[in-house]
Design a protein around this motif. Structure first.
Motif, PDB file in Angstrom:
ATOM      1  N   HIS A  12       0.836  -1.199   0.000  1.00  0.00           N
ATOM      2  CA  HIS A  12       0.000   0.000   0.000  1.00  0.00           C
ATOM      3  C   HIS A  12       0.875   1.255   0.000  1.00  0.00           C
ATOM      4  CE1 HIS A  12      -3.867   2.080   1.075  1.00  0.00           C
ATOM      5  NE2 HIS A  12      -2.998   2.988   1.485  1.00  0.00           N
ATOM      6  N   VAL A  33      -5.248   4.850 -13.197  1.00  0.00           N
ATOM      7  CA  VAL A  33      -5.032   3.859 -12.144  1.00  0.00           C
ATOM      8  C   VAL A  33      -4.170   2.710 -12.650  1.00  0.00           C
ATOM      9  CG1 VAL A  33      -6.173   2.096 -10.748  1.00  0.00           C
ATOM     10  CG2 VAL A  33      -7.112   4.408 -10.833  1.00  0.00           C
ATOM     11  N   HIS A  44      -3.729  -3.991 -12.447  1.00  0.00           N
ATOM     12  CA  HIS A  44      -4.869  -3.096 -12.234  1.00  0.00           C
ATOM     13  C   HIS A  44      -5.902  -3.751 -11.324  1.00  0.00           C
ATOM     14  CE1 HIS A  44      -8.193  -0.406 -14.218  1.00  0.00           C
ATOM     15  NE2 HIS A  44      -8.002  -0.149 -12.940  1.00  0.00           N
ATOM     16  N   PHE A  47      -6.016  -3.143  -7.443  1.00  0.00           N
ATOM     17  CA  PHE A  47      -6.197  -1.791  -6.915  1.00  0.00           C
ATOM     18  C   PHE A  47      -7.176  -1.760  -5.747  1.00  0.00           C
ATOM     19  CE2 PHE A  47      -8.575   2.212  -6.855  1.00  0.00           C
ATOM     20  CZ  PHE A  47      -7.540   3.121  -6.661  1.00  0.00           C
ATOM     21  N   TYR A  48      -8.326  -2.402  -5.916  1.00  0.00           N
ATOM     22  CA  TYR A  48      -9.368  -2.303  -4.892  1.00  0.00           C
ATOM     23  C   TYR A  48      -9.092  -3.160  -3.662  1.00  0.00           C
ATOM     24  CZ  TYR A  48     -11.949   0.497  -8.201  1.00  0.00           C
ATOM     25  OH  TYR A  48     -12.320   1.507  -9.050  1.00  0.00           O
ATOM     26  N   HIS A  50      -6.543  -2.398  -2.051  1.00  0.00           N
ATOM     27  CA  HIS A  50      -5.824  -1.394  -1.257  1.00  0.00           C
ATOM     28  C   HIS A  50      -6.595  -0.085  -1.102  1.00  0.00           C
ATOM     29  CE1 HIS A  50      -2.012  -3.647  -1.106  1.00  0.00           C
ATOM     30  NE2 HIS A  50      -2.313  -4.038  -2.326  1.00  0.00           N
ATOM     31  N   PHE A  51      -7.437   0.259  -2.058  1.00  0.00           N
ATOM     32  CA  PHE A  51      -8.130   1.542  -2.030  1.00  0.00           C
ATOM     33  C   PHE A  51      -9.598   1.357  -2.401  1.00  0.00           C
ATOM     34  CE2 PHE A  51      -3.734   2.101  -3.375  1.00  0.00           C
ATOM     35  CZ  PHE A  51      -3.259   2.973  -2.398  1.00  0.00           C
ATOM     36  N   SER A  52     -10.450   2.106  -1.729  1.00  0.00           N
ATOM     37  CA  SER A  52     -11.881   2.011  -2.021  1.00  0.00           C
ATOM     38  C   SER A  52     -12.251   2.763  -3.283  1.00  0.00           C
ATOM     39  CB  SER A  52     -12.684   2.567  -0.840  1.00  0.00           C
ATOM     40  OG  SER A  52     -12.367   3.948  -0.623  1.00  0.00           O
ATOM     41  N   SER A  53     -11.408   3.723  -3.686  1.00  0.00           N
ATOM     42  CA  SER A  53     -11.689   4.523  -4.872  1.00  0.00           C
ATOM     43  C   SER A  53     -10.412   5.217  -5.330  1.00  0.00           C
ATOM     44  CB  SER A  53     -12.749   5.582  -4.561  1.00  0.00           C
ATOM     45  OG  SER A  53     -12.245   6.500  -3.595  1.00  0.00           O
ATOM     46  N   ARG A  54     -10.461   5.756  -6.531  1.00  0.00           N
ATOM     47  CA  ARG A  54      -9.334   6.541  -7.039  1.00  0.00           C
ATOM     48  C   ARG A  54      -9.116   7.774  -6.175  1.00  0.00           C
ATOM     49  NH1 ARG A  54      -8.007  10.680 -10.653  1.00  0.00           N
ATOM     50  NH2 ARG A  54      -6.172  10.237 -11.956  1.00  0.00           N
ATOM     51  N   GLN A  56      -9.465   8.045  -2.978  1.00  0.00           N
ATOM     52  CA  GLN A  56      -8.682   7.704  -1.796  1.00  0.00           C
ATOM     53  C   GLN A  56      -7.190   7.693  -2.110  1.00  0.00           C
ATOM     54  OE1 GLN A  56      -9.438   3.846   0.001  1.00  0.00           O
ATOM     55  NE2 GLN A  56      -7.720   4.087   1.423  1.00  0.00           N
TER      56      GLN A  56
END
Length: 232
Positions: A12, A33, A44, A47-48, A50-54, A56
């Motif tokens: 992360h 992203v 790709h 990604f989610y 580690h993060f709930s959205s771009r 974040q």
């Protein structure tokens, strides 16, 4: 494959660090992203995890970049004689090296105009980190009352960031260098690129130990500046 919590945290952090560099280089909307994940050595699809959205990721990357600047200033303050701290910060900030390397520089001139168009959550996070940067600079105005020191710090940061932005717009030629010099003079109230001191003669070298103290302080500041420039 299941990874440990520590591994996930490290991954992360790596994504955030890589993203902070690329965002400062290409802008908040200049890199996707997929590109950011590839830069971190990941797919790709991960990604989610580690993060709930771009958004974040943007907030964390912006915060990381601004924290780095503030940390540099505070570290520099701890390693430099007080009377030289502000000048050293200003000279480093308004340098050709900083101008030419936005990816490892201050996030405000690199991304500030874009932040205005982001969500209120992103703007608030950015503003909070900007407030910390103001406090870091205000601490160098030790002879002024707190409110006055803070106003001076705001003016200093506005001058530094505006100067750097104009210098980058102007490119890397004479006009850009002139803008950087003018900004340094505006903040410090002195000629930014003063002529170097005359070479010491044999007579001046024998003037006693007190004559060597300024040189020692200058050398110490130079070493601190070199360490500062080596960080991203």
């Amino acid at each position: 494959m299941r990874y440990s919590k520590e591994h996930k945290l490290e991954t992360h952090a790596r994504i955030v660090q890589k993203a902070s560099v690329r965002l400062r280089e290409k802008g908040a909307h200049g890199v996707g992203v997929a590109d950011l994940m590839k830069e971190a050595g990941l797919t790709h699809g991960g990604f989610y995890a580690h993060f709930s959205s771009r958004e974040q990721l943007l907030v964390e990357a912006f915060a990381y970049a601004m924290d780095r600047s503030t940390e540099r200033w505070r570290k520099l303050a701890a390693e430099t004689p007080r009377e030289q701290r502000l000048a050293l910060i200003v000279d480093h900030y308004l340098s050709a090296t900083h101008r030419d390397d936005p990816g490892r520089g201050c996030a405000v001139p690199a991304l500030g105009a874009e932040i205005v168009r982001e969500s209120s959550k992103t703007r608030k996070a950015f503003a909070s980190k900007l407030d910390e940067m103001i406090d870091a600079i205000a601490s160098e105005y030790v002879e002024a009352p707190p409110k006055t020191a803070r106003k001076q710090a705001v003016a200093t940061l506005a001058t530094l960031m505006g100067t750097l932005l104009l210098a980058r717009i102007a490119g890397t030629g004479e006009l850009s260098d002139t803008i950087l010099q003018a900004g340094r003079e505006a903040v410090l109230g002195r000629a930014a690129d003063a002529k170097p001191p005359a070479k010491r003669t044999s007579a001046s070298r024998g003037a006693g130990k007190s004559a060597d103290k300024p040189a020692t302080k200058t050398a110490s500041a130079a070493k601190a500046k070199a360490r500062l420039a080596a960080q991203d």
